[in-house]
Design an enzyme around this catalytic site. Structure first.
Site, PDB file in Angstrom:
ATOM      1  CB  ALA A 183      -0.863  -0.010   1.250  1.00 36.31           C
ATOM      2  N   GLY A 243       0.466  -5.065   0.670  1.00 42.07           N
ATOM      3  CA  GLY A 243      -0.688  -5.133  -0.238  1.00 42.07           C
ATOM      4  C   GLY A 243      -0.362  -5.818  -1.555  1.00 42.07           C
ATOM      5  CD  GLU A 259      -2.837  -7.491   2.476  1.00 39.80           C
ATOM      6  OE1 GLU A 259      -2.349  -6.359   2.259  1.00 39.80           O
ATOM      7  OE2 GLU A 259      -3.709  -7.696   3.332  1.00 39.80           O
ATOM      8  CD  GLU A 294       1.355  -5.706   5.671  1.00 42.02           C
ATOM      9  OE1 GLU A 294       2.132  -6.631   5.983  1.00 42.02           O
ATOM     10  OE2 GLU A 294       0.673  -5.719   4.637  1.00 42.02           O
TER      11      GLU A 294
HETATM   12  N1  COA Z   1       4.603   3.177  -0.413  1.00 37.28           N
HETATM   13  C1  COA Z   1       5.035   4.339  -0.922  1.00 37.28           C
HETATM   14  N2  COA Z   1       6.204   4.492  -1.566  1.00 37.28           N
HETATM   15  C2  COA Z   1       6.957   3.401  -1.719  1.00 37.28           C
HETATM   16  C3  COA Z   1       6.590   2.146  -1.229  1.00 37.28           C
HETATM   17  C4  COA Z   1       5.340   2.058  -0.545  1.00 37.28           C
HETATM   18  N3  COA Z   1       4.887   0.901  -0.067  1.00 37.28           N
HETATM   19  N4  COA Z   1       7.567   1.248  -1.510  1.00 37.28           N
HETATM   20  C5  COA Z   1       8.519   1.933  -2.181  1.00 37.28           C
HETATM   21  N5  COA Z   1       8.159   3.220  -2.314  1.00 37.28           N
HETATM   22  C6  COA Z   1       8.911   4.313  -2.971  1.00 37.28           C
HETATM   23  C7  COA Z   1      10.071   4.794  -2.117  1.00 37.28           C
HETATM   24  O1  COA Z   1       9.633   5.734  -1.158  1.00 37.28           O
HETATM   25  C8  COA Z   1      10.948   5.410  -3.184  1.00 37.28           C
HETATM   26  O2  COA Z   1      10.405   6.657  -3.547  1.00 37.28           O
HETATM   27  P1  COA Z   1      11.381   7.961  -3.733  1.00 37.28           P
HETATM   28  O3  COA Z   1      12.305   7.556  -4.853  1.00 37.28           O
HETATM   29  O4  COA Z   1      10.434   9.036  -4.116  1.00 37.28           O
HETATM   30  O5  COA Z   1      12.070   8.142  -2.447  1.00 37.28           O
HETATM   31  C9  COA Z   1      10.752   4.480  -4.372  1.00 37.28           C
HETATM   32  O6  COA Z   1       9.507   3.804  -4.144  1.00 37.28           O
HETATM   33  C10 COA Z   1      11.832   3.435  -4.521  1.00 37.28           C
HETATM   34  O7  COA Z   1      11.926   2.697  -3.299  1.00 37.28           O
HETATM   35  P2  COA Z   1      13.283   2.516  -2.467  1.00 37.28           P
HETATM   36  O8  COA Z   1      12.918   2.254  -1.054  1.00 37.28           O
HETATM   37  O9  COA Z   1      14.207   3.659  -2.744  1.00 37.28           O
HETATM   38  O10 COA Z   1      13.850   1.191  -3.165  1.00 37.28           O
HETATM   39  P3  COA Z   1      14.841   0.128  -2.508  1.00 37.28           P
HETATM   40  O11 COA Z   1      15.288  -0.734  -3.626  1.00 37.28           O
HETATM   41  O12 COA Z   1      15.886   0.792  -1.684  1.00 37.28           O
HETATM   42  O13 COA Z   1      13.918  -0.743  -1.517  1.00 37.28           O
HETATM   43  C11 COA Z   1      11.941  -1.951  -0.857  1.00 37.28           C
HETATM   44  C12 COA Z   1      12.870  -1.535  -2.012  1.00 37.28           C
HETATM   45  C13 COA Z   1      10.732  -2.655  -1.466  1.00 37.28           C
HETATM   46  C14 COA Z   1      12.660  -2.911   0.077  1.00 37.28           C
HETATM   47  C15 COA Z   1      11.502  -0.713  -0.077  1.00 37.28           C
HETATM   48  O14 COA Z   1      11.003   0.256  -0.994  1.00 37.28           O
HETATM   49  C16 COA Z   1      10.413  -0.940   0.948  1.00 37.28           C
HETATM   50  O15 COA Z   1      10.687  -1.485   1.997  1.00 37.28           O
HETATM   51  N6  COA Z   1       9.172  -0.513   0.648  1.00 37.28           N
HETATM   52  C17 COA Z   1       8.060  -0.582   1.564  1.00 37.28           C
HETATM   53  C18 COA Z   1       7.549  -1.982   1.690  1.00 37.28           C
HETATM   54  C19 COA Z   1       6.420  -2.052   2.706  1.00 37.28           C
HETATM   55  O16 COA Z   1       6.591  -1.822   3.865  1.00 37.28           O
HETATM   56  N7  COA Z   1       5.215  -2.386   2.225  1.00 37.28           N
HETATM   57  C20 COA Z   1       4.063  -2.543   3.035  1.00 37.28           C
HETATM   58  C21 COA Z   1       3.301  -1.294   3.114  1.00 37.28           C
HETATM   59  S1  COA Z   1       1.888  -1.487   4.179  1.00 37.28           S
END
Ligand code: COA
Length: 274
Positions: A82, A127, A130, A150
């Site tokens: 999400a 999400g 999911e 989460e």
């Molecule tokens: N919501 C909003 N933005 C998100 C996102 C999310 N769930 N997941 C990634 N992004 C965005 C990042 O903020 C970043 O944006 P920016 O370039 O404007 O700063 C962009 O996507 C790239 O992500 P980044 O974190 O820089 O990539 P990474 O390769 O270093 O890491 C992940 C990849 C997937 C490990 C990491 O993005 C992450 O942990 N995301 C969240 C996962 C999560 O908790 N999901 C459950 C949500 S309830």
């Protein structure tokens, strides 16, 4: 969608409605829905949910669409969850509405009478995991990763994750993934029974198209009844009773008569979906 393999031959593409956050196309009856926010790793914001909701309505209503692939744009993520940026302003009384909205859309995917397969091409987190679980089954690329992180955000899944994950991989593995927030690889997800097939990234769409082409050659009403029965899986007598009812309904279809006649006449069945 330049990464989509065409096998060297340009297949005829049909038009679908257009969506702000999705790319869609129909080729040989297979609608490919690509979640298209690659700079945010295809995170699910309200607009994606609105678009997905409308796109799934189109899947139900458009007779050109026989089956569906849901995938993510780019080669890094299916859906990284999400959109966390929408959570900051959310009040406790608004959060259940957000979860309900997500569950309604994912339920519509799960209950679709036409097969919907997730082609997971990278991170499927929160999400995203999911969403993949709401699809009828999952194919994944070798670089795919699954997880429900989460708890890192002080949250739990809200789009059906605690329920579908437990149903698919069992209580203890679900408990561990949900409590630890750990990610698992595509290979581990396959060992858990979550993913049906793991393939090199460049083959993901063609392999998913291949299985859907096979399924599309079967009797469509029977396929939709398989989906209904499996969705109604129940340890009690009810699931078996439901199956009896759906089995009976197959005998009302032209396709059942055609399928049986074709077998006896040693020819290929010509199903009409009626
Ligand atoms: N919501 C909003 N933005 C998100 C996102 C999310 N769930 N997941 C990634 N992004 C965005 C990042 O903020 C970043 O944006 P920016 O370039 O404007 O700063 C962009 O996507 C790239 O992500 P980044 O974190 O820089 O990539 P990474 O390769 O270093 O890491 C992940 C990849 C997937 C490990 C990491 O993005 C992450 O942990 N995301 C969240 C996962 C999560 O908790 N999901 C459950 C949500 S309830």
């Amino acid at each position: 969608m330049g990464y989509r393999p065409t096998g060297g031959i340009e297949k005829p593409k049909k038009k679908t409605m257009s969506y702000q956050t999705l790319l869609t196309s129909i080729e040989t009856g297979i609608c490919i829905i690509t979640i298209n926010r690659p700079d945010k790793l295809n995170a699910l914001n309200i607009q994606v949910f609105n678009d997905l909701d409308a796109a799934i309505d189109e899947v139900y209503d458009n007779p050109e669409i026989k089956s569906v692939i849901i995938t993510g744009s780019g080669n890094k993520a299916f859906v990284a969850g999400a959109d966390i940026s929408e959570f900051m302003e959310l009040k406790p009384e608004e959060a259940p509405k957000l979860a309900k909205r997500g569950q309604i859309v994912f339920d519509k995917i799960e209950k679709s009478p036409k097969p919907i397969v997730a082609a997971v091409n990278g991170f499927a987190l929160g999400g995203g995991c999911e969403l993949a679980l709401a699809c009828h089954f999952i194919y994944a690329s070798e670089n795919a990763k699954f997880g429900q992180p989460e708890v890192n955000l002080g949250l739990i899944p809200g789009y059906g994750g605690t329920q579908r994950l437990t149903q698919v991989i069992g209580r203890n593995r679900a408990m561990e993934l949900l409590m630890s927030g750990n990610m698992i690889t595509a290979k581990e997800a396959m060992e858990y029974g979550m993913v049906n097939k793991v393939v090199p990234a460049e083959e993901l769409l063609s392999k998913t198209q291949e299985i859907l082409t096979l399924i599309q050659s079967k009797a469509p009403v029977a396929v939709s009844k398989v989906i209904e029965c499996v969705n109604n899986f129940d340890h009690t007598q009810q699931g078996y009773e439901f199956e009896i009812q759906k089995f009976g309904e197959c005998f009302e279809t032209e396709d059942m008569k055609e399928g049986a006649a074709a077998f006896l006449e040693k020819r290929k069945a010509n199903f009409k979906g009626r």
